[in-house]
Motif scaffolding. Structure first.
Motif, PDB file in Angstrom:
ATOM      1  N   TYR A   3       0.818  -1.220  -0.082  1.00  0.00           N
ATOM      2  CA  TYR A   3       0.036  -0.127  -0.084  1.00  0.00           C
ATOM      3  C   TYR A   3       0.762   1.148  -0.159  1.00  0.00           C
ATOM      4  O   TYR A   3       0.730   2.246  -0.713  1.00  0.00           O
ATOM      5  CB  TYR A   3      -1.046   0.070   1.325  1.00  0.00           C
ATOM      6  N   GLN A   6       2.835   1.581  -3.030  1.00  0.00           N
ATOM      7  CA  GLN A   6       2.233   2.317  -4.226  1.00  0.00           C
ATOM      8  C   GLN A   6       2.016   3.614  -4.201  1.00  0.00           C
ATOM      9  O   GLN A   6       1.995   4.509  -5.265  1.00  0.00           O
ATOM     10  CB  GLN A   6       0.694   1.250  -4.229  1.00  0.00           C
ATOM     11  N   GLN A   7       1.483   4.052  -2.674  1.00  0.00           N
ATOM     12  CA  GLN A   7       1.264   5.505  -2.540  1.00  0.00           C
ATOM     13  C   GLN A   7       2.636   6.109  -2.925  1.00  0.00           C
ATOM     14  O   GLN A   7       2.433   7.419  -3.360  1.00  0.00           O
ATOM     15  CB  GLN A   7       0.960   5.648  -1.115  1.00  0.00           C
ATOM     16  N   ASN A  10       2.722   6.796  -6.743  1.00  0.00           N
ATOM     17  CA  ASN A  10       1.769   7.969  -6.799  1.00  0.00           C
ATOM     18  C   ASN A  10       2.516   9.299  -6.468  1.00  0.00           C
ATOM     19  O   ASN A  10       2.256  10.250  -7.377  1.00  0.00           O
ATOM     20  CB  ASN A  10       0.622   7.700  -6.060  1.00  0.00           C
ATOM     21  N   ILE A 254      -0.357  13.368  -1.476  1.00  0.00           N
ATOM     22  CA  ILE A 254      -0.571  11.766  -1.615  1.00  0.00           C
ATOM     23  C   ILE A 254      -0.636  11.102  -0.259  1.00  0.00           C
ATOM     24  O   ILE A 254      -1.571  10.544   0.010  1.00  0.00           O
ATOM     25  CB  ILE A 254       0.387  11.010  -2.471  1.00  0.00           C
ATOM     26  N   VAL A 257      -3.591  12.040   1.875  1.00  0.00           N
ATOM     27  CA  VAL A 257      -4.886  11.211   1.608  1.00  0.00           C
ATOM     28  C   VAL A 257      -4.580   9.921   2.025  1.00  0.00           C
ATOM     29  O   VAL A 257      -5.617   8.880   2.561  1.00  0.00           O
ATOM     30  CB  VAL A 257      -4.948  11.308   0.031  1.00  0.00           C
ATOM     31  N   ALA A 258      -3.291   9.068   1.956  1.00  0.00           N
ATOM     32  CA  ALA A 258      -3.049   7.734   2.320  1.00  0.00           C
ATOM     33  C   ALA A 258      -3.156   7.486   3.701  1.00  0.00           C
ATOM     34  O   ALA A 258      -3.801   6.413   3.942  1.00  0.00           O
ATOM     35  CB  ALA A 258      -1.667   7.563   1.921  1.00  0.00           C
ATOM     36  N   THR A 259      -3.121   8.517   4.477  1.00  0.00           N
ATOM     37  CA  THR A 259      -3.360   8.180   5.928  1.00  0.00           C
ATOM     38  C   THR A 259      -4.486   8.800   6.822  1.00  0.00           C
ATOM     39  O   THR A 259      -4.719   8.282   7.899  1.00  0.00           O
ATOM     40  CB  THR A 259      -1.996   8.873   6.581  1.00  0.00           C
ATOM     41  N   LEU A 260      -5.003   9.934   6.065  1.00  0.00           N
ATOM     42  CA  LEU A 260      -6.089  10.371   6.705  1.00  0.00           C
ATOM     43  C   LEU A 260      -7.322  10.562   5.584  1.00  0.00           C
ATOM     44  O   LEU A 260      -7.324  10.433   4.762  1.00  0.00           O
ATOM     45  CB  LEU A 260      -5.562  12.122   7.069  1.00  0.00           C
ATOM     46  N   PRO A 261      -8.494  11.024   6.421  1.00  0.00           N
ATOM     47  CA  PRO A 261      -9.796  11.299   5.608  1.00  0.00           C
ATOM     48  C   PRO A 261      -9.164  12.302   4.431  1.00  0.00           C
ATOM     49  O   PRO A 261      -8.710  13.208   4.407  1.00  0.00           O
ATOM     50  CB  PRO A 261     -10.874  11.849   6.430  1.00  0.00           C
ATOM     51  N   SER A 262      -9.749  11.830   2.972  1.00  0.00           N
ATOM     52  CA  SER A 262      -9.293  12.502   2.108  1.00  0.00           C
ATOM     53  C   SER A 262      -9.850  13.988   1.966  1.00  0.00           C
ATOM     54  O   SER A 262      -9.290  15.053   1.235  1.00  0.00           O
ATOM     55  CB  SER A 262      -9.591  11.568   0.742  1.00  0.00           C
ATOM     56  N   THR A 263     -10.988  14.184   2.560  1.00  0.00           N
ATOM     57  CA  THR A 263     -11.521  15.614   2.595  1.00  0.00           C
ATOM     58  C   THR A 263     -10.484  16.669   3.331  1.00  0.00           C
ATOM     59  O   THR A 263     -10.492  17.657   2.900  1.00  0.00           O
ATOM     60  CB  THR A 263     -12.440  15.554   3.750  1.00  0.00           C
ATOM     61  N   ARG A 265      -7.240  16.575   2.731  1.00  0.00           N
ATOM     62  CA  ARG A 265      -5.973  16.796   1.810  1.00  0.00           C
ATOM     63  C   ARG A 265      -5.484  18.269   1.932  1.00  0.00           C
ATOM     64  O   ARG A 265      -4.441  18.565   2.046  1.00  0.00           O
ATOM     65  CB  ARG A 265      -6.321  16.259   0.540  1.00  0.00           C
ATOM     66  N   ASP A 266      -6.495  19.140   1.159  1.00  0.00           N
ATOM     67  CA  ASP A 266      -5.900  20.547   0.998  1.00  0.00           C
ATOM     68  C   ASP A 266      -5.718  21.254   2.157  1.00  0.00           C
ATOM     69  O   ASP A 266      -4.694  21.945   2.241  1.00  0.00           O
ATOM     70  CB  ASP A 266      -7.120  21.322   0.025  1.00  0.00           C
TER      71      ASP A 266
END
Lengths: 293, 386
Positions: A3, A6-7, A10, A254, A257-263, A265-266
């Motif tokens: 995982y 892969q990240q 990415n 990346i 998002v990989a470790t926390l909720p993607s919301t 991210r920014d």
């Protein structure tokens, strides 16, 4: 494990794309201390020019020729914009140049929008293969993007550090008023800088369009801003800084998002970048400008 | 011949987008649509269908109001798929152009702000395609708005249909959701799907977001792959779906995709290739189970524009149809009377099926269909009734 591997793949491919776009911003800023806000739109145009070349070329153009053609066309356009729109304003206040750049960007994106209001599918430029290495997926396209970006970055760095043109460019960046006294044609250097900087943007647009094969007139806006932020983080005006900034932004995006909720991210990535700027106001590799008395 | 001239005149007026002044009285209807921006295919379909309806009704003499038959005149405003521009266009159409009613906007992100303007200026509005529940509900207390209607089902209904389809037809135990958190309709659909899928006994194993304009989804998809869902719900617009699908397949995700009505533009099969094959989505109508009225509409549309009408086109045609029926039964060009007539239409036979407004609400009772993308075409799979 797979995982995170892969990240990491990415993050590296995203980082290279950001870095390649950030290079164009940083080159122009380094020489002119002007932010070329039309860069994101020239980036978008790079993808569209590639689409046009593939669609209307009577023979199937191989990838390297396509890349060179796109870079030449976009670079030429960048040079033309510099000659027509920016040069008359070189001694005007900075804000006039910035507004002009924004205007040029709007003209480019809206012209594209009026010709192609719909998103377009990017045709396949070459046969893309997909590999699975220990559960980590990577495509030939991703490897190609990394390879081409790396080659362009190393070539650019060598050009600036080793060649006569690079020396002249650094002289103009250092002091545009004294450089002509050394026999350097400032106009020519600036034109060439624009040509190279926007040409790289065009190449990035083409690669981006190949990686994400739905292209539209607005595709340059968000990614243009992100690359600009990457350039600032790395230290705007610094070539290696732009590459570093692109990687930091790509990795942070990346892995948040990989470790926390993607919301988040920014929120997370840009808060972190703000923290970097608090401790390094001129970016990680940037230097405070010399103030001349 | 005279009526033909009127039709031509009307079309000319449309091209000028309301700049020209037409002679004599007419029924002025505003069209607030997404002609530019991220979803121009939606705006183009809406305008085409509305123009087709206007041309047909004008060719038949016009809209009967009192003793006269007045031509239907459309005034088109482009909201660029942006919320603030949609509100500005609504303001202009209602305040300056003095339309009797407004059709559109279609994207919920645009329809919600525009509906606030229509409600406060007391002008009837019918959104053909906005499925978000908030469009017809008051922002302050959640009660139904008086002047806002829609010609489509709501996301609450749609999410239920999809959740049941995933559970019963695809036998999915687990599902993942990936959506644009900055866009109104996808946001609502994602939340409602999660609720109804869990209620139906399923489990949501990944609930991931991105923002408008993103092209790379690898981080979110890698996460979804690790969660290994049976089905992936993508309530995003047609231009994002092919990118997500392609990146997902490349990462080795094999679960089927399901989508909302935001998928239904034929553009989706031009942008996407084998990656979206076999995916299912919920839609407003299918060309394969068309009624005679719908068949006629499809033929007329094809003859005029050379392509199949998508659901936005069909719903816009129905929205204008609903409005014209309401105007004729109100029998005067008065916004309040038209609003009352619209709310009380007994049953409307539209291209997208039978519909009737729920008492005291702008939401119609109507059914949905599930379609599958096969060989680059949409194939009817199932019907879902309320």
């Amino acid at each position: 494990m797979a995982y995170f591997a892969q990240q990491a793949v990415n993050a590296i491919s995203l980082g290279f794309l950001y870095a390649l776009i950030a290079l164009g911003y940083t080159m122009v800023y380094g020489v002119l201390t002007m932010i070329n806000f039309a860069h994101g739109d020239l980036f978008m145009l790079g993808a569209f020019i590639c689409l046009l070349l593939v669609t209307f070329s009577p023979i199937a153009l191989p990838f390297p020729i396509l890349l060179v053609l796109v870079m030449l066309i976009i670079g030429g356009l960048g040079g033309l914009i510099e000659r027509l729109a920016y040069r008359p304003l070189r001694d005007a206040p900075r804000v006039s140049a910035v507004i002009t750049a924004l205007g040029c960007g709007l003209v480019i994106s809206n012209t594209t929008l009026s010709i192609s209001p719909y998103s377009r599918a990017m045709p396949e430029v070459f046969n893309d293969q997909y590999f699975n290495v220990f559960g980590v997926g990577i495509s030939t396209l991703q490897m190609l993007i990394i390879g081409v970006s790396l080659a362009l970055m190393i070539g650019l760095d060598a050009l600036i550090q080793k060649s006569r043109f690079g020396m002249a460019l650094r002289a103009v960046a250092f002091d545009a008023r004294s450089a002509p006294l050394m026999g350097i044609s400032v106009n020519r250097i600036i034109s060439l800088t624009f040509l190279i900087g926007t040409g790289l943007g065009g190449a990035a647009g083409m690669l981006y369009g190949m990686a994400f094969p739905v292209i539209s007139a607005s595709m340059g806006v968000l990614v243009g801003w992100k690359a600009f932020i990457a350039a600032v983080i790395g230290g705007i005006g610094n070539i290696r800084g732009a590459v570093l900034g692109g990687f930091i932004l790509g990795t942070v995006e990346i892995f948040s998002v990989a470790t926390l909720p993607s919301t988040y991210r920014d929120l997370i990535s840009y808060s972190l970048l703000l923290v970097i700027l608090i401790f390094k106001p001129y970016g990680i590799l940037g230097r405070a400008p010399n103030i001349k008395v | 011949m005279k009526s033909l001239l009127i039709v031509i005149g009307c079309c000319g007026g449309l091209l000028l987008s309301g700049c020209g002044k037409s002679e004599g009285p007419s029924v002025k209807v505003g069209l607030n649509v997404e002609l530019t921006g991220d979803i121009p295919a939606v705006g183009a379909s809406a305008r085409n269908a509305a123009e087709l309806y206007a041309a047909q009704v004008n060719a038949a003499g016009g809209v009967a109001v009192g003793k006269d038959k007045l031509p239907l005149r459309l005034i088109v405003g482009d909201n660029a798929a942006k919320a603030e521009q949609a509100a500005a266009v609504a303001q202009r159409l209602i305040g300056q152009d003095n339309v009797v009613a407004m059709i559109g906007p279609d994207a919920s992100a645009c329809a919600i702000p525009a509906s606030e303007i229509a409600e406060s200026l007391k002008c009837p509005m019918i959104s053909p395609w906005s499925t978000n529940p908030k469009t017809t509900l008051s922002a302050t207390d959640g009660s139904p708005k008086d002047y806002v209607f829609r010609a489509c089902f709501t996301d609450t209904f749609q999410a239920g249909v999809l959740a049941k389809f995933a559970r019963n037809h695809l036998n999915a135990q687990t599902a993942a959701v990936l959506y644009d958190v900055a866009s109104e309709a996808p946001n609502g659909q994602a939340m409602l799907f999660r609720e109804t899928f869990e209620e139906a006994g399923g489990q949501i194993v990944a609930f991931e977001t991105f923002t408008t304009g993103d092209r790379g989804f690898s981080a979110q998809l890698t996460k979804i792959k690790a969660a290994n869902p049976d089905v992936i719900f993508l309530p995003t617009y047609y231009s994002d779906v092919p990118l997500i699908a392609q990146q997902a397949r490349r990462l080795g995700i094999t679960a089927p995709f399901i989508g909302s009505d935001a998928w239904s533009s034929p553009e989706i099969v031009k942008l996407g290739k084998e990656e979206i094959e076999g995916s299912y989505f919920c839609n407003h109508y299918s060309t394969q189970i068309a009624t005679p009225e719908a068949k006629k509409f499809m033929e007329d549309y094809r003859a005029k524009y050379g392509q199949d009408p998508d659901d936005v086109a069909a719903l816009t045609y129905d929205a204008v149809g609903l409005l014209v029926e309401a105007i004729q039964s109100a029998d005067r060009l008065d916004r309040e009377a038209i609003r009352d007539a619209l709310a009380n239409i007994p049953q409307f036979e539209g291209v997208t099926g039978k519909m009737q407004f729920q008492p005291g609400s702008g939401d119609p009772i109507k059914s949905a269909v599930i379609l599958q993308i096969k060989d680059g075409k949409f194939h009817w799979v199932a019907n879902a009734t309320p």
